[in-house]
Design an enzyme around this catalytic site. Structure first.
Site, PDB file in Angstrom:
ATOM      1  N   PRO A  39       0.814  -1.225   0.000  1.00  0.00           N
ATOM      2  CA  PRO A  39       0.000   0.000   0.000  1.00  0.00           C
ATOM      3  C   PRO A  39       0.847   1.275   0.000  1.00  0.00           C
ATOM      4  CG  PRO A  39      -0.238  -1.199   2.089  1.00  0.00           C
ATOM      5  CD  PRO A  39       0.578  -2.064   1.173  1.00  0.00           C
ATOM      6  N   GLU A  99       2.988  -6.710   8.673  1.00  0.00           N
ATOM      7  CA  GLU A  99       2.937  -5.245   8.793  1.00  0.00           C
ATOM      8  C   GLU A  99       3.836  -4.569   7.781  1.00  0.00           C
ATOM      9  OE1 GLU A  99       0.661  -3.817  10.924  1.00  0.00           O
ATOM     10  OE2 GLU A  99       0.155  -5.948  10.904  1.00  0.00           O
ATOM     11  N   ARG A 114      -4.082  -9.006 -20.250  1.00  0.00           N
ATOM     12  CA  ARG A 114      -5.095  -8.748 -21.279  1.00  0.00           C
ATOM     13  C   ARG A 114      -4.620  -7.760 -22.348  1.00  0.00           C
ATOM     14  NH1 ARG A 114      -8.066  -4.410 -20.548  1.00  0.00           N
ATOM     15  NH2 ARG A 114      -9.954  -5.193 -21.526  1.00  0.00           N
ATOM     16  N   ASP A 155     -11.484   0.481 -23.946  1.00  0.00           N
ATOM     17  CA  ASP A 155     -11.567   0.315 -22.498  1.00  0.00           C
ATOM     18  C   ASP A 155     -11.663   1.641 -21.776  1.00  0.00           C
ATOM     19  OD1 ASP A 155     -11.190  -2.370 -22.482  1.00  0.00           O
ATOM     20  OD2 ASP A 155      -9.047  -2.284 -22.015  1.00  0.00           O
TER      21      ASP A 155
HETATM   22  N1  ADE Z   1      -1.004  -4.903   0.221  1.00  0.00           N
HETATM   23  C1  ADE Z   1      -1.946  -4.529   1.102  1.00  0.00           C
HETATM   24  N2  ADE Z   1      -2.727  -3.569   0.606  1.00  0.00           N
HETATM   25  C2  ADE Z   1      -2.271  -3.319  -0.662  1.00  0.00           C
HETATM   26  C3  ADE Z   1      -2.654  -2.413  -1.677  1.00  0.00           C
HETATM   27  N3  ADE Z   1      -3.651  -1.564  -1.538  1.00  0.00           N
HETATM   28  N4  ADE Z   1      -1.957  -2.435  -2.826  1.00  0.00           N
HETATM   29  C4  ADE Z   1      -0.922  -3.280  -2.985  1.00  0.00           C
HETATM   30  N5  ADE Z   1      -0.508  -4.141  -2.054  1.00  0.00           N
HETATM   31  C5  ADE Z   1      -1.171  -4.171  -0.892  1.00  0.00           C
END
Ligand code: ADE
Length: 250
Positions: free
Chosen positions: A97, A124, A162, A177
């Protein structure tokens, strides 16, 4: 293209990647996807892949050794199969994230690589030395936190595969798309022309290709204006686009 996914949960990916367009692309030899269990590269008795964070705090951190060894093993495999140059050019991505947010432009860039190595982060986080010395880039699939990188890796594989030549039958459907044009897609209809009293827009039945094209473009522009004004601001609009946007509803 060759894709290697490094994960602690191979079963999360094995089924889904056998289905639909990605599954067919694998069957047709458009892409090869190999899934590697990170735990196979942990050598202690318990095959430990995580540990407590230095400095304290909650949660666990993925240890560097299994990840370094797994990526090195994958590079050796790529080297054996395709030569050293390709092994060195393999693009190593950590799903996290904290990464840059995936966009269609980034998907297109990834689709140009010959070897993609996707690491699914967990717990984490991942020891920062992995981020600094092992991976080429970190990618997030959006501003929310999942329990691991498996679903994000599947999203990347799906979006990339794709685009590969031969994966999707009709080239036009990819060009139309949502997002590949910088706008979101126009509404689509199929038979029947009337369903529960609701009609398909007459222009789509008219056979007038130019009118259909203009209607679709106007719909794309309007929808983008209503739903994703941020995209419209970035879009490179032609003078026809501005005229279409200004036209009365119809
Ligand atoms: N791991 C946990 N959440 C994630 C996300 N939003 N994008 C990529 N990997 C992740």
């Amino acid at each position: 293209m060759d894709v290697h996914v490094l994960t602690l949960f191979p079963a999360m990916l094995e089924g889904p990647l056998r289905e639909s367009i990605v599954g067919r692309a694998v069957e047709n030899g458009v892409v090869r996807i190999r899934i590697h269990n990170i735990r196979d590269y942990a050598h202690d008795r318990h095959r430990t892949t995580d540990d407590y964070p230095y400095g304290g705090g909650g949660g666990m951190v993925m240890k560097p050794e299994p990840l370094f060894e797994a990526v090195e093993a994958v590079r050796s495999l790529i080297g054996e199969e395709n030569g050293r140059e390709r092994a060195e050019g393999a693009h190593v991505v950590l799903m996290t994230p904290q990464g840059e947010v995936l966009t269609q432009a980034l998907v297109e860039e990834l689709a140009s690589k010959s070897d993609l190595v996707l690491i699914c982060g967990h717990y984490e986080g991942v020891d920062e030395r992995v981020v600094e010395h092992l991976v080429d880039r970190e990618i997030s699939i959006g501003d929310y936190v999942l329990s691991g990188g498996e679903i994000p890796a599947m999203a990347v594989v799906d979006a990339v595969v794709r685009l590969l030549p031969g994966a999707v039958g009709d080239g036009q459907s990819i060009e139309d798309d949502s997002h590949s044009t910088g706008l979101i897609q126009f509404p689509q209809y199929t038979r029947p022309a009337e369903y529960r009293g609701r009609q398909v827009p007459a222009v789509l039945l008219s056979g007038n290709h130019e009118e259909v094209r203009r209607w679709r473009r106007r719909q794309s522009l309007r929808r983008t204006q209503q739903r994703r004004p941020d995209l419209l601001e970035k879009a490179d609009l032609s003078s026809e686009d501005s005229a279409l946007l200004a036209e009365q509803e119809g």
